[in-house]
Design a protein around this motif. Structure first.
Motif, PDB file in Angstrom:
ATOM      1  N   PHE A  56       0.859  -1.179   0.000  1.00 54.89           N
ATOM      2  CA  PHE A  56       0.000   0.000   0.000  1.00 54.89           C
ATOM      3  C   PHE A  56       0.896   1.230   0.000  1.00 54.89           C
ATOM      4  CE2 PHE A  56      -2.550  -3.320   1.864  1.00 54.89           C
ATOM      5  CZ  PHE A  56      -3.832  -3.085   1.405  1.00 54.89           C
ATOM      6  N   GLU A  57       0.672   2.123  -0.961  1.00 53.59           N
ATOM      7  CA  GLU A  57       1.492   3.328  -1.037  1.00 53.59           C
ATOM      8  C   GLU A  57       1.210   4.223   0.169  1.00 53.59           C
ATOM      9  OE1 GLU A  57       1.188   5.445  -4.656  1.00 53.59           O
ATOM     10  OE2 GLU A  57       1.707   3.724  -5.915  1.00 53.59           O
ATOM     11  N   SER A  59       1.893   7.326   0.592  1.00 52.78           N
ATOM     12  CA  SER A  59       1.343   8.632   0.219  1.00 52.78           C
ATOM     13  C   SER A  59      -0.156   8.546  -0.014  1.00 52.78           C
ATOM     14  CB  SER A  59       2.037   9.157  -1.048  1.00 52.78           C
ATOM     15  OG  SER A  59       1.845   8.267  -2.137  1.00 52.78           O
ATOM     16  N   SER A  60      -0.598   7.423  -0.622  1.00 55.10           N
ATOM     17  CA  SER A  60      -2.024   7.227  -0.889  1.00 55.10           C
ATOM     18  C   SER A  60      -2.800   7.078   0.414  1.00 55.10           C
ATOM     19  CB  SER A  60      -2.221   5.987  -1.763  1.00 55.10           C
ATOM     20  OG  SER A  60      -3.583   5.688  -1.938  1.00 55.10           O
ATOM     21  N   GLU A  63      -3.053  10.516   2.107  1.00 57.55           N
ATOM     22  CA  GLU A  63      -4.072  11.361   1.471  1.00 57.55           C
ATOM     23  C   GLU A  63      -5.474  10.952   1.925  1.00 57.55           C
ATOM     24  OE1 GLU A  63      -3.605  11.189  -2.713  1.00 57.55           O
ATOM     25  OE2 GLU A  63      -1.622  12.155  -2.729  1.00 57.55           O
ATOM     26  N   LEU A  64      -5.712   9.630   1.945  1.00 60.23           N
ATOM     27  CA  LEU A  64      -7.027   9.136   2.367  1.00 60.23           C
ATOM     28  C   LEU A  64      -7.264   9.475   3.837  1.00 60.23           C
ATOM     29  CD1 LEU A  64      -9.604   7.606   1.762  1.00 60.23           C
ATOM     30  CD2 LEU A  64      -8.386   5.459   2.187  1.00 60.23           C
ATOM     31  N   ARG A  93      -7.519  -0.345   2.955  1.00 62.29           N
ATOM     32  CA  ARG A  93      -6.968   1.010   2.848  1.00 62.29           C
ATOM     33  C   ARG A  93      -7.709   1.970   3.769  1.00 62.29           C
ATOM     34  NH1 ARG A  93      -7.775   3.812  -1.216  1.00 62.29           N
ATOM     35  NH2 ARG A  93      -5.943   5.158  -1.236  1.00 62.29           N
ATOM     36  N   GLU A 130      -9.153  -0.636  -6.633  1.00 63.27           N
ATOM     37  CA  GLU A 130      -7.812  -0.150  -6.350  1.00 63.27           C
ATOM     38  C   GLU A 130      -6.796  -0.473  -7.440  1.00 63.27           C
ATOM     39  OE1 GLU A 130      -6.096  -0.658  -2.495  1.00 63.27           O
ATOM     40  OE2 GLU A 130      -8.038  -1.092  -1.629  1.00 63.27           O
TER      41      GLU A 130
END
Length: 294
Positions: A56-57, A59-60, A63-64, A93, A130
């Motif tokens: 899992f990124e 940064s992503s 942001e979430l 996520r 995703e």
């Protein structure tokens, strides 16, 4: 013009049989599904060990998490009760981002789902929402087929993909492991991987993969390079085949070598041949000459 909704094949309704489909639960208006949504403590939730998505990124997730701090978790995650905990079916996520946002609980729909249903639902959720990387997707398909004894056409029907799509995805796992790693890390695209499958020699496959990464070759250019590699391979194979001598010729060479005491090479052609006799000094040439003329 109407937008066509991306389908799930038999998908969720088939997996859950007489249970209401997850799509329906999620898409219901708030007042219709309010009684089905529970707020579960994050401390009582655990991730699924064989989740299709392995990376899992950060940064992503960050942001979430920021979005959740402002708007909350808009869409509930899917859970099932397992022992004294809740296991995530879909929505890891959102779960991770909620923990990062320091929430105490998260909205969830708790389903009574079996292992096979959970595995399929987790895969579908990731694919539809995703986009797994190509190798994660291929491994997930392979695991589903092996774990639940599914054929390619059965899996294709379940997740709403064509059989050829499943086949092509699984073929990526036949690449050299180093090329698989490049795909997994996003250094190569799925299109590059499909084209590289045309090279059977693993060493040549890896060499071209490295060149793609270093020079930024697109898929079309890669196709041309693969053609060149295959042509060179065919030429090399033909040369090896043409150079392979009949045992009778090899035997004659050995007899001449023993008689002349030097290296002899016989080359056959369609209409004529050639005898090559090596010598290493004037005296050696004179010696060979005397043998041949007596």
């Amino acid at each position: 013009m109407t937008t066509k909704k991306r389908g799930l094949g038999k998908g969720l309704s088939a997996l859950l049989a007489d249970k209401p489909s997850i799509d329906n639960l999620i898409n219901e208006k708030d007042d219709q599904r309010e009684g089905k949504i529970k707020y579960i403590s994050l401390d009582n939730i655990k991730a699924k060990k064989d989740q299709p998505r392995k990376e899992f990124e950060k940064s992503s997730i960050k942001e979430l998490s920021n979005s959740i701090k402002v708007h909350g978790v808009i869409q509930p995650i899917l859970l099932r009760k397992k022992d004294d905990m809740y296991e995530i079916i879909a929505g890891e996520r959102r779960f991770r981002a909620s923990k990062l946002a320091n929430l105490e609980e998260i909205p969830a729909i708790v389903l009574d789902a079996k292992d096979e249903e959970v595995a399929k639902l987790a895969l579908i959720e990731n694919i539809q929402r995703e986009d797994l990387n190509p190798i994660e997707e291929s491994i997930a398909y392979k695991n589903l087929m092996e774990d639940f004894n599914l054929k390619q056409d059965e899996l294709a029907e379940t997740i709403g993909k064509s059989r050829s799509y499943i086949t092509n995805s699984l073929r990526l796992l036949n690449l050299d492991q180093r090329v698989i790693d490049y795909l997994y890390n996003g250094e190569l695209t799925q299109g590059h991987g499909k084209v590289l499958l045309g090279i059977k020699d693993k060493k040549a496959q890896v060499e071209l993969a490295k060149r793609i990464i270093e020079t930024g070759l697109n898929v079309r250019s890669t196709e041309e390079e693969v053609k060149k590699v295959k042509q060179d391979k065919n030429i090399s194979t033909k040369k090896k085949t043409s150079n392979k001598k009949d045992s009778y010729i090899v035997d004659l060479e050995e007899q001449l070598i023993r008689t002349l005491g030097t290296k002899v090479n016989l080359t056959l052609g369609d209409k004529k041949g050639k005898i090559e006799i090596e010598y290493y000094s004037d005296e050696d040439l004179q010696r060979i000459f005397e043998i041949l003329t007596h």
